[in-house]
Design an enzyme around this catalytic site. Structure first.
Site, PDB file in Angstrom:
ATOM      1  N   GLY A 107       0.772  -6.905  -5.781  1.00 17.79           N
ATOM      2  CA  GLY A 107       0.303  -5.843  -6.673  1.00 17.79           C
ATOM      3  C   GLY A 107       1.444  -4.903  -7.025  1.00 17.79           C
ATOM      4  N   GLY A 108       1.075  -3.655  -7.313  1.00 21.10           N
ATOM      5  CA  GLY A 108       2.073  -2.660  -7.692  1.00 21.10           C
ATOM      6  C   GLY A 108       3.109  -2.431  -6.607  1.00 21.10           C
ATOM      7  N   GLY A 162      32.686 -12.695 -28.779  1.00 18.60           N
ATOM      8  CA  GLY A 162      32.157 -11.484 -28.153  1.00 18.60           C
ATOM      9  C   GLY A 162      32.351 -11.493 -26.652  1.00 18.60           C
ATOM     10  N   ALA A 163      32.377 -12.693 -26.075  1.00 19.09           N
ATOM     11  CA  ALA A 163      32.509 -12.776 -24.618  1.00 19.09           C
ATOM     12  C   ALA A 163      33.865 -12.241 -24.162  1.00 19.09           C
ATOM     13  CB  ALA A 163      32.305 -14.214 -24.159  1.00 19.09           C
TER      14      ALA A 163
HETATM   15  C1  HXC Z   1      -6.882  -2.664   3.571  1.00 22.35           C
HETATM   16  C2  HXC Z   1      -6.146  -4.727   4.224  1.00 22.35           C
HETATM   17  C3  HXC Z   1      -5.491  -4.896   2.991  1.00 22.35           C
HETATM   18  C4  HXC Z   1      -5.575  -3.846   2.037  1.00 22.35           C
HETATM   19  C5  HXC Z   1      -5.165  -6.641   4.169  1.00 22.35           C
HETATM   20  N1  HXC Z   1      -5.919  -5.835   4.918  1.00 22.35           N
HETATM   21  N2  HXC Z   1      -4.889  -6.102   2.981  1.00 22.35           N
HETATM   22  N3  HXC Z   1      -6.833  -3.618   4.503  1.00 22.35           N
HETATM   23  N4  HXC Z   1      -6.283  -2.736   2.385  1.00 22.35           N
HETATM   24  N5  HXC Z   1      -4.955  -3.925   0.856  1.00 22.35           N
HETATM   25  C6  HXC Z   1      -6.431  -6.064   6.253  1.00 22.35           C
HETATM   26  C7  HXC Z   1      -7.470  -7.157   6.304  1.00 22.35           C
HETATM   27  O1  HXC Z   1      -8.735  -6.640   6.024  1.00 22.35           O
HETATM   28  C8  HXC Z   1      -7.344  -7.614   7.751  1.00 22.35           C
HETATM   29  O2  HXC Z   1      -7.993  -6.687   8.570  1.00 22.35           O
HETATM   30  C9  HXC Z   1      -5.860  -7.449   8.031  1.00 22.35           C
HETATM   31  O3  HXC Z   1      -5.359  -6.565   7.045  1.00 22.35           O
HETATM   32  C10 HXC Z   1      -5.108  -8.740   7.910  1.00 22.35           C
HETATM   33  O4  HXC Z   1      -5.420  -9.342   6.678  1.00 22.35           O
HETATM   34  P1  HXC Z   1      -5.839 -10.876   6.549  1.00 22.35           P
HETATM   35  O5  HXC Z   1      -6.449 -11.053   5.232  1.00 22.35           O
HETATM   36  O6  HXC Z   1      -6.615 -11.291   7.744  1.00 22.35           O
HETATM   37  O7  HXC Z   1      -4.429 -11.573   6.623  1.00 22.35           O
HETATM   38  P2  HXC Z   1      -3.910 -12.852   5.850  1.00 22.35           P
HETATM   39  O8  HXC Z   1      -4.904 -13.939   5.933  1.00 22.35           O
HETATM   40  O9  HXC Z   1      -2.539 -13.121   6.392  1.00 22.35           O
HETATM   41  O10 HXC Z   1      -3.790 -12.419   4.321  1.00 22.35           O
HETATM   42  C11 HXC Z   1      -2.872 -11.440   3.936  1.00 22.35           C
HETATM   43  C12 HXC Z   1      -3.121 -11.041   2.481  1.00 22.35           C
HETATM   44  C13 HXC Z   1      -4.617 -10.654   2.303  1.00 22.35           C
HETATM   45  C14 HXC Z   1      -2.721 -12.187   1.558  1.00 22.35           C
HETATM   46  C15 HXC Z   1      -2.191  -9.854   2.193  1.00 22.35           C
HETATM   47  O11 HXC Z   1      -4.986  -9.752   3.332  1.00 22.35           O
HETATM   48  C16 HXC Z   1      -4.890 -10.041   0.984  1.00 22.35           C
HETATM   49  O12 HXC Z   1      -5.007 -10.723  -0.026  1.00 22.35           O
HETATM   50  N6  HXC Z   1      -5.018  -8.707   1.008  1.00 22.35           N
HETATM   51  C17 HXC Z   1      -5.320  -7.978  -0.220  1.00 22.35           C
HETATM   52  C18 HXC Z   1      -4.105  -7.913  -1.060  1.00 22.35           C
HETATM   53  C19 HXC Z   1      -4.328  -7.062  -2.275  1.00 22.35           C
HETATM   54  O13 HXC Z   1      -4.972  -7.492  -3.214  1.00 22.35           O
HETATM   55  N7  HXC Z   1      -3.896  -5.815  -2.148  1.00 22.35           N
HETATM   56  C20 HXC Z   1      -4.057  -4.868  -3.192  1.00 22.35           C
HETATM   57  C21 HXC Z   1      -2.965  -5.176  -4.196  1.00 22.35           C
HETATM   58  S1  HXC Z   1      -3.056  -4.081  -5.506  1.00 22.35           S
HETATM   59  P3  HXC Z   1      -8.727  -7.134   9.913  1.00 22.35           P
HETATM   60  O14 HXC Z   1      -9.338  -5.888  10.428  1.00 22.35           O
HETATM   61  O15 HXC Z   1      -9.723  -8.181   9.541  1.00 22.35           O
HETATM   62  O16 HXC Z   1      -7.656  -7.679  10.796  1.00 22.35           O
HETATM   63  C22 HXC Z   1      -2.035  -2.904  -5.034  1.00 22.35           C
HETATM   64  C23 HXC Z   1      -1.985  -1.833  -6.035  1.00 22.35           C
HETATM   65  C24 HXC Z   1      -0.823  -0.974  -5.718  1.00 22.35           C
HETATM   66  O17 HXC Z   1      -1.425  -2.923  -4.034  1.00 22.35           O
HETATM   67  C25 HXC Z   1      -0.608  -0.136  -6.908  1.00 22.35           C
HETATM   68  C26 HXC Z   1       0.580   0.694  -6.684  1.00 22.35           C
HETATM   69  C27 HXC Z   1       1.035   1.206  -7.987  1.00 22.35           C
END
Ligand code: HXC
Length: 513
Positions: A168-169, A403-404
């Site tokens: 993501g971001g 140009g290079a």
């Molecule tokens: C809260 C999160 C989290 C998140 C993971 N966890 N991402 N908690 N917010 N963004 C937590 C899970 O619930 C889990 O908790 C623990 O972290 C481990 O995650 P798993 O999914 O079990 O691990 P894994 O299978 O290795 O997968 C990792 C992952 C997946 C690929 C990163 O967790 C995932 O897709 N997370 C979401 C990613 C995402 O979409 N993030 C937002 C992006 S947008 P428990 O308690 O079960 O252990 C963004 C916008 C930013 O970031 C903008 C800024 C400008």
């Protein structure tokens, strides 16, 4: 005694992060915990942690029942080869290393002290991104980090090491920093993941193909260094830092080199093949020139037609930019423009002199290149060279056409010392193309066009495509024996050591992005 015991207990709990089960899960993925990474990166026992007891203040979605100490990021200071650095390491075992308000504030605070104290910032990224439960507070936290990345740009070196997901971001903080390192198969960077892509564009792609180390090192150009494992990536970070000053007010770290600054390089007399169409590896030339043959190449797999990297001459760090005749004859294309411009600007920001080695037939022709913006991207390189005020020393090895010739650190873009080997070919275009344009009618009328063309090419080389025309105009300071190359580059850099070049007063230029 009770209070001391309490402190130790709290510390122990904090150090356990997300607990034994999550640490085991992290290890099972072949990844280390945040504190293990700190220990692997920094000098032994140098890490001083800050913010160990920071917790979030979020409520809702169960957050009110869980307040892990440190909030999923370990922050602090330490040393690398005795030099101070500020480091944060996201702890995937705590809420997936996700960034909430407190987590973001810890990183922002670390960035503030790095900037105030002129210390490089290193981020070890392993995070699920914005903490979903914290909503806009999580977004705000990222915004605060991005802002500081920009304020620190060109003031302190900023290094991002991607050791897990960076989605993501979240990718934009590393993207703003100076160098991005990725661990193969473990690190992934993307704006939207495979599921979203499948839903929106119906493309089927896995994490590795979408945003793994290989693709970012070779295609997108996002990653500057990749490594098969965490130990290797940390060793690369340490190697890179050895060439960099701690901040823009400090000089790059000089060392005493045992490689003789007057060492002759007669082997370079045969570096250029006799056939001008024959390629050769410019890295051999670089390694012959620099101290001890040590060259830290940056972005080895991206835009390979332009080689960039750090080396030392007489112990002083230099940034080397060289056309690579081995790939696409060393042409300048869109990616080379981006790669070269960003490197030149980094070196300029941190007082690292530029050594440019030229052997390029020019810009890459093609409809795709034109439509994808070779004009805009090529202009970046001109802009970067022209605005750079660090010492600029250029050596033309062979081709410097069109140009290079101008772009690659020429006198006209304020090159300080411009040298050429006798094999240099400097002209508007290469002999074959030039003869076809200028003598089209003569060739058409010739009884034997091939003999006629060969004679015209010989004349073109003798009269135009050689270094002595440019030298006679003063566009070159000298034409040198390749054997003198190392000594002459070092002499030039010695002379330029205290170069000062005032620039017009303005807010900032407007580099074509
Ligand atoms: C809260 C999160 C989290 C998140 C993971 N966890 N991402 N908690 N917010 N963004 C937590 C899970 O619930 C889990 O908790 C623990 O972290 C481990 O995650 P798993 O999914 O079990 O691990 P894994 O299978 O290795 O997968 C990792 C992952 C997946 C690929 C990163 O967790 C995932 O897709 N997370 C979401 C990613 C995402 O979409 N993030 C937002 C992006 S947008 P428990 O308690 O079960 O252990 C963004 C916008 C930013 O970031 C903008 C800024 C400008």
């Amino acid at each position: 005694m009770d209070t001391l015991q309490n402190l130790h207990t709290l510390r122990e709990t904090a150090r356990l992060g997300g607990g034994a089960a999550r640490i085991a899960a992290q290890h099972a993925k072949g990844k280390r915990t945040a504190r293990e990474r700190m220990a692997a990166l920094l000098d032994p026992d140098s890490f001083v942690e800050t913010g160990m007891f920071v917790t979030h203040r979020a409520a809702g979605l169960g957050m009110e029942n869980d307040h892990p100490a440190g909030d999923g990021v370990v922050t602090g200071t330490g040393t690398i080869e005795g030099r101070q650095v500020c480091v944060f390491a996201q702890d995937f075992t705590v809420l997936g290393g996700s960034v909430g308000e407190a987590h973001g504030r810890k990183i922002a605070r670390l960035m503030d002290i790095a900037l105030q104290n002129g210390v490089p910032l290193i981020g070890l990224n392993d995070s699920g991104g914005a903490r979903i439960q914290e909503g806009v507070d999580a977004l705000a936290a990222y915004g605060e980090i991005f802002y500081r990345n920009v304020q620190a740009s060109g003031v302190i070196p900023q290094i991002s090491v991607i050791l897990g997901p960076c989605a993501g971001g979240a990718v934009y903080s590393p993207a703003i920093t100076d160098f991005v390192f990725m661990v193969e198969e473990k690190a992934h960077m993307f704006i939207t993941g495979p599921d979203v892509i499948r839903a929106v564009t119906h493309e089927d792609v896995d994490f590795e193909t979408l945003g793994g180390a290989e693709v970012h090192a070779s295609r997108s150009g996002v990653a500057h260094f990749t490594a098969p494992d965490e130990d290797t990536v940390f060793a690369q970070v340490r190697d890179l830092l050895a060439y960099l000053p701690s901040n823009n007010l400090a000089a790059p770290p000089c060392i005493t080199s045992d490689d003789d600054p007057r060492r002759l390089t007669p082997e370079l007399r045969s570096a250029i093949p006799t056939d001008p169409q024959q390629p050769y590896d410019v890295r051999t030339v670089i390694e012959t020139l620099v101290d001890g043959g040590e060259f830290l190449e940056v972005q080895t797999a991206f835009a390979q037609n332009l080689v960039i990297g750090f080396a030392r001459l007489a112990g002083q760090p230099v940034g080397v930019i060289a056309n690579q005749p081995l790939i696409l004859a060393g042409v300048l294309d869109i990616d080379a423009g981006d790669k070269g411009a960003r490197f030149v600007r980094f070196c300029d920001a941190f007082h690292i002199p530029l050594v440019t080695l030229v052997d390029t037939p020019g810009f890459l022709p093609g409809v795709d290149q034109e439509h994808d913006g070779i004009i805009r991207h090529g202009a970046k390189l001109i802009f970067a060279y022209a605005e750079a005020t660090v010492p600029k020393v250029t050596l033309i090895l062979r081709k410097a056409y069109g140009g290079a010739y101008i772009v690659m650190g020429s006198k006209h873009l304020a090159g300080d010392v411009n040298l050429a080997w006798p094999t240099a070919e400097i002209a508007v275009m290469g002999p074959e193309s030039a003869v076809n344009v200028v003598f089209r009618k003569d060739l058409a009328a010739a009884a034997d066009p091939d003999t006629c063309r060969a004679e015209l090419i010989r004349r073109y080389r003798a009269e135009l495509a050689n270094p002595f025309v440019a030298a006679s105009r003063g566009y070159l300071d000298d034409v040198i024996d390749p054997a003198e190359s190392r000594a002459r580059l070092i002499a030039a850099l010695d002379f330029l050591r205290d170069k000062r070049q005032p620039t017009p007063k303005r807010k900032h230029g407007n580099i074509p992005l």
